[in-house]
Write a protein that holds these residues in place. Sequence first.
Motif, PDB file in Angstrom:
ATOM      1  N   PRO A 264       0.826  -1.208   0.000  1.00 34.78           N
ATOM      2  CA  PRO A 264       0.000   0.000   0.000  1.00 34.78           C
ATOM      3  C   PRO A 264       0.862   1.261   0.000  1.00 34.78           C
ATOM      4  O   PRO A 264       1.924   1.290   0.605  1.00 34.78           O
ATOM      5  CB  PRO A 264      -0.786  -0.099   1.313  1.00 34.78           C
ATOM      6  CG  PRO A 264       0.022  -0.991   2.189  1.00 34.78           C
ATOM      7  CD  PRO A 264       0.713  -1.949   1.265  1.00 34.78           C
ATOM      8  N   ALA A 265       0.398   2.280  -0.726  1.00 37.89           N
ATOM      9  CA  ALA A 265       1.106   3.562  -0.756  1.00 37.89           C
ATOM     10  C   ALA A 265       0.080   4.648  -1.065  1.00 37.89           C
ATOM     11  O   ALA A 265      -1.004   4.351  -1.565  1.00 37.89           O
ATOM     12  CB  ALA A 265       2.194   3.552  -1.822  1.00 37.89           C
ATOM     13  N   TYR A 266       0.446   5.896  -0.753  1.00 37.48           N
ATOM     14  CA  TYR A 266      -0.472   6.997  -1.015  1.00 37.48           C
ATOM     15  C   TYR A 266      -0.463   7.312  -2.505  1.00 37.48           C
ATOM     16  O   TYR A 266       0.516   7.822  -3.038  1.00 37.48           O
ATOM     17  CB  TYR A 266      -0.076   8.216  -0.195  1.00 37.48           C
ATOM     18  CG  TYR A 266      -0.192   7.961   1.290  1.00 37.48           C
ATOM     19  CD1 TYR A 266      -1.449   7.930   1.893  1.00 37.48           C
ATOM     20  CD2 TYR A 266       0.921   7.720   2.070  1.00 37.48           C
ATOM     21  CE1 TYR A 266      -1.578   7.675   3.244  1.00 37.48           C
ATOM     22  CE2 TYR A 266       0.809   7.465   3.425  1.00 37.48           C
ATOM     23  CZ  TYR A 266      -0.446   7.438   4.010  1.00 37.48           C
ATOM     24  OH  TYR A 266      -0.578   7.182   5.342  1.00 37.48           O
TER      25      TYR A 266
ATOM     26  N   GLU B 194      -1.826   9.445  -4.515  1.00 32.82           N
ATOM     27  CA  GLU B 194      -1.724  10.779  -5.119  1.00 32.82           C
ATOM     28  C   GLU B 194      -0.308  11.334  -5.019  1.00 32.82           C
ATOM     29  O   GLU B 194       0.020  12.331  -5.644  1.00 32.82           O
ATOM     30  CB  GLU B 194      -2.737  11.737  -4.464  1.00 32.82           C
ATOM     31  CG  GLU B 194      -2.344  12.312  -3.108  1.00 32.82           C
ATOM     32  CD  GLU B 194      -2.493  11.320  -1.961  1.00 32.82           C
ATOM     33  OE1 GLU B 194      -3.107  10.251  -2.156  1.00 32.82           O
ATOM     34  OE2 GLU B 194      -1.968  11.618  -0.859  1.00 32.82           O
ATOM     35  N   MET B 195       0.542  10.664  -4.223  1.00 37.37           N
ATOM     36  CA  MET B 195       1.905  11.173  -4.058  1.00 37.37           C
ATOM     37  C   MET B 195       2.828  10.614  -5.142  1.00 37.37           C
ATOM     38  O   MET B 195       2.601   9.531  -5.665  1.00 37.37           O
ATOM     39  CB  MET B 195       2.473  10.732  -2.704  1.00 37.37           C
ATOM     40  CG  MET B 195       1.747  11.278  -1.521  1.00 37.37           C
ATOM     41  SD  MET B 195       2.529  10.699  -0.001  1.00 37.37           S
ATOM     42  CE  MET B 195       3.330  12.199   0.514  1.00 37.37           C
TER      43      MET B 195
ATOM     44  N   PHE C  28       6.608  10.577  -1.418  1.00 38.32           N
ATOM     45  CA  PHE C  28       6.295   9.466  -0.522  1.00 38.32           C
ATOM     46  C   PHE C  28       7.520   9.107   0.325  1.00 38.32           C
ATOM     47  O   PHE C  28       7.432   8.966   1.546  1.00 38.32           O
ATOM     48  CB  PHE C  28       5.841   8.272  -1.371  1.00 38.32           C
ATOM     49  CG  PHE C  28       5.440   7.060  -0.595  1.00 38.32           C
ATOM     50  CD1 PHE C  28       4.518   7.138   0.435  1.00 38.32           C
ATOM     51  CD2 PHE C  28       5.968   5.817  -0.913  1.00 38.32           C
ATOM     52  CE1 PHE C  28       4.136   5.999   1.129  1.00 38.32           C
ATOM     53  CE2 PHE C  28       5.599   4.679  -0.233  1.00 38.32           C
ATOM     54  CZ  PHE C  28       4.685   4.769   0.796  1.00 38.32           C
TER      55      PHE C  28
ATOM     56  N   PHE D 130       8.204  11.713   2.896  1.00 33.74           N
ATOM     57  CA  PHE D 130       7.285  11.574   4.032  1.00 33.74           C
ATOM     58  C   PHE D 130       7.754  10.464   4.978  1.00 33.74           C
ATOM     59  O   PHE D 130       7.862  10.665   6.193  1.00 33.74           O
ATOM     60  CB  PHE D 130       5.870  11.297   3.528  1.00 33.74           C
ATOM     61  CG  PHE D 130       4.938  10.783   4.580  1.00 33.74           C
ATOM     62  CD1 PHE D 130       4.553  11.589   5.643  1.00 33.74           C
ATOM     63  CD2 PHE D 130       4.460   9.479   4.530  1.00 33.74           C
ATOM     64  CE1 PHE D 130       3.709  11.110   6.631  1.00 33.74           C
ATOM     65  CE2 PHE D 130       3.617   8.989   5.515  1.00 33.74           C
ATOM     66  CZ  PHE D 130       3.241   9.813   6.572  1.00 33.74           C
ATOM     67  N   ILE D 131       8.056   9.314   4.410  1.00 32.96           N
ATOM     68  CA  ILE D 131       8.496   8.183   5.231  1.00 32.96           C
ATOM     69  C   ILE D 131       9.764   8.567   6.006  1.00 32.96           C
ATOM     70  O   ILE D 131       9.885   8.307   7.205  1.00 32.96           O
ATOM     71  CB  ILE D 131       8.776   6.943   4.344  1.00 32.96           C
ATOM     72  CG1 ILE D 131       7.510   6.500   3.617  1.00 32.96           C
ATOM     73  CG2 ILE D 131       9.381   5.805   5.163  1.00 32.96           C
ATOM     74  CD1 ILE D 131       6.501   5.774   4.452  1.00 32.96           C
TER      75      ILE D 131
ATOM     76  N   ARG E 111      10.794  11.524   6.891  1.00 29.56           N
ATOM     77  CA  ARG E 111      10.511  12.502   7.943  1.00 29.56           C
ATOM     78  C   ARG E 111       9.898  11.821   9.160  1.00 29.56           C
ATOM     79  O   ARG E 111      10.281  12.097  10.285  1.00 29.56           O
ATOM     80  CB  ARG E 111       9.540  13.565   7.433  1.00 29.56           C
ATOM     81  CG  ARG E 111      10.260  14.708   6.781  1.00 29.56           C
ATOM     82  CD  ARG E 111       9.304  15.842   6.474  1.00 29.56           C
ATOM     83  NE  ARG E 111       9.725  16.442   5.244  1.00 29.56           N
ATOM     84  CZ  ARG E 111       9.038  16.422   4.102  1.00 29.56           C
ATOM     85  NH1 ARG E 111       7.844  15.865   4.068  1.00 29.56           N
ATOM     86  NH2 ARG E 111       9.530  16.963   3.030  1.00 29.56           N
ATOM     87  N   VAL E 112       8.923  10.947   8.916  1.00 28.10           N
ATOM     88  CA  VAL E 112       8.311  10.263  10.058  1.00 28.10           C
ATOM     89  C   VAL E 112       9.362   9.419  10.777  1.00 28.10           C
ATOM     90  O   VAL E 112       9.355   9.305  12.002  1.00 28.10           O
ATOM     91  CB  VAL E 112       7.125   9.376   9.612  1.00 28.10           C
ATOM     92  CG1 VAL E 112       6.594   8.571  10.789  1.00 28.10           C
ATOM     93  CG2 VAL E 112       6.017  10.229   9.037  1.00 28.10           C
ATOM     94  N   ARG E 113      10.305   8.890  10.022  1.00 26.90           N
ATOM     95  CA  ARG E 113      11.349   8.080  10.644  1.00 26.90           C
ATOM     96  C   ARG E 113      12.447   8.932  11.251  1.00 26.90           C
ATOM     97  O   ARG E 113      13.418   8.410  11.802  1.00 26.90           O
ATOM     98  CB  ARG E 113      11.940   7.103   9.620  1.00 26.90           C
ATOM     99  CG  ARG E 113      10.969   5.983   9.266  1.00 26.90           C
ATOM    100  CD  ARG E 113      11.668   4.840   8.593  1.00 26.90           C
ATOM    101  NE  ARG E 113      10.788   3.704   8.396  1.00 26.90           N
ATOM    102  CZ  ARG E 113      10.497   2.804   9.322  1.00 26.90           C
ATOM    103  NH1 ARG E 113      11.033   2.902  10.527  1.00 26.90           N
ATOM    104  NH2 ARG E 113       9.689   1.806   9.055  1.00 26.90           N
ATOM    105  N   GLY E 114      12.288  10.245  11.118  1.00 23.04           N
ATOM    106  CA  GLY E 114      13.216  11.154  11.773  1.00 23.04           C
ATOM    107  C   GLY E 114      14.592  11.193  11.137  1.00 23.04           C
ATOM    108  O   GLY E 114      15.585  11.497  11.802  1.00 23.04           O
TER     109      GLY E 114
ATOM    110  N   GLN F 283      10.538   2.015   0.063  1.00 28.38           N
ATOM    111  CA  GLN F 283      10.085   2.627   1.309  1.00 28.38           C
ATOM    112  C   GLN F 283      10.561   1.821   2.511  1.00 28.38           C
ATOM    113  O   GLN F 283      10.963   2.379   3.533  1.00 28.38           O
ATOM    114  CB  GLN F 283       8.555   2.743   1.225  1.00 28.38           C
ATOM    115  CG  GLN F 283       7.802   2.933   2.501  1.00 28.38           C
ATOM    116  CD  GLN F 283       7.567   1.632   3.238  1.00 28.38           C
ATOM    117  OE1 GLN F 283       7.891   1.537   4.418  1.00 28.38           O
ATOM    118  NE2 GLN F 283       7.036   0.617   2.577  1.00 28.38           N
TER     119      GLN F 283
END
Lengths: 247, 323
Positions: B87-89, B91-92, B97, B100-101, B103-106, B148
């Motif tokens: 699964p992936a977003y 529209e990105m 994408f 985003f990944i 950034r969330v993972r710092g 990802q």
Amino acid sequence: MILSPQTLAVARRELGAYFATPVAYVFIVIFLFLAGVFTFYVGAFFERGQADLLPFFQFHPWLYLFLIPAISMRLWSEERKTGTVELLMTLPLTLGDAVLGKFLAAWAFTGIALALTFPIWITVNYLGDPDNTIILVSYLGSFLMAGGFLAIGACISATTKNQVIAFVVSLVVCFLFVLAGYPVVLDFFSGWAPPALVQAIGSLSFLTHYSALTKGVVDLRDVLYFAALIGFWLYANTVVIELKKAE
Amino acid sequence: MQHAIEVRGLDKRFGQVHAVKNVSFTLSYGEVLGFLGPNGAGKSTTMKMICGFLEPTAGHVTVAGHAIDEDPIAARRAIGYLPEGAPAYGEMTPRAFFEFIGRVRGLERRYLESRIREVVARIHLESVIDRPIETLSKGFKRRVGLAQAILHDPRILILDEPTDGLDPNQKHEVRSLIREMAAEKAIIISTHILEEVDAICSNTLIIADGRLCFRGTPAELQSRSRQHNAVLLRLPEMDAIRVRGELARLPGVAAIDDLGRAGASHRLRVCAQEGRPIIAPIAERVRALGIEPEEIAVDYGRLDEVFRNITLGSLTDNRRALT
Ligand SMILES: Nc1ncnc2c1ncn2[C@@H]1O[C@H](COP(=O)(O)OP(=O)(O)O)[C@@H](O)[C@H]1O
Ligand SMILES: [Mg+2]
């Protein structure tokens, strides 16, 4: 309040997702168009001959009633439908980060739409000499109320994979929260229910708290009401996701 | 040494459905574990519990030393996970994408940028990096999901059917990628493609109907085959019957399968008792008969046959009895 980088990353992605499709622009245009129609035609802006934005703000609850569920409906249903919720919830972030990030994105989007109504504010300043403090407080009240609507919508969006269902249920629940302050409803209860209950129902209503703010009166209780409402529904949102994410 | 993943007594019920039944295993760094099983066996459910997406009904999972229920964030930081169906977003774009990944993972910005470059080059995503994911082919989508998962260079990789939907070249690509990463990582891949196990896994685990029913190396798995160390013979048609009769009396021969004619030749498969090597005595005997086989080769066994036998449980015994 300091937001975690994870919350900000989620919010940023979510806000980007709104603008990734024409839907966001269509939404903003509809919002501005309806705000204009309500203010100038239905609200008889010119005929009243008063330099204020009361008619404009009075219609916001009704505008939000239909438009906010349209913003919030995709927040979680889409994630659950496409399975990205599994991706999101196995990243190193808390459920709170994800819920808050999404909510903030939707709220920011609403804020943008609301800010774009500024020509109406310029018009009234051009035509007369309104009390801009009242207008500012009204904007704040409207934004807070939008947050309330959104928190409800976000939570309901987490209960279903179907955006249409999310829209309809959110609309109904929001409708109840708006109606609760109307005399018709309160009269219905005051006939038989204890006055404390009637007052409690009335105080649950968006309108009770919002209309105070549109008069320019900043009562901390009204602000706290919206904050608590948002907090409650976002908490409920985390609970719903925990229960439903695997389905 | 600390295990990368430790699973103890894992159990999951969805209402009436008992999807995973008391599964226990460990995984060390440097290991690639092939998670095999028919559809609906409980592979995905087990992986979801390891990654902390689903809560087990019973049992414990420890990932990189962190109990998944006590410190899920630390555990997830150590994991790269490709969920089933990648699964992936939609529209990105892949670039957005991955950002985003990251950034969330710092991940620090410059490190993230260089990682995106590396991963995109390694998985060959350059051509689609700025196209919305929803417009990509299934093969590209799957690779975006894989990219990802490895973006933060995790020590533990959990890949749910990573090669599903890829063409043979892409499959080969992904397998060599996994093999390259294998040395320092702990990797679990679920699959129902048996050749994959042979190609990349150091260990396999077979699950059927929620229950673990085999753990061992691919070679061990293969040695369970009835055909393990069997000898394949191709002979002139006229000699086939005589050879067959002679070999049947040879000690160590369990059975002889007639594989039929191939042109002017005939093909036989001589199965070994308990999988012991028998090629030498067979070659000797055939030559003693004055026959030169056109082909003689060892069969190491067929994984799909073993897989069927193991996952169909009790049927195994019946088949053995018949042969
Ligand atoms: N969310 C769910 N609710 C109910 N049953 C489920 C759910 N997820 C999986 N199952 C059931 O659990 C079993 C195992 O499924 P799964 O782990 O997806 O198998 P596999 O990945 O090995 O094909 C199946 O019978 C499936 O129908
Ligand atoms: Mg599966």
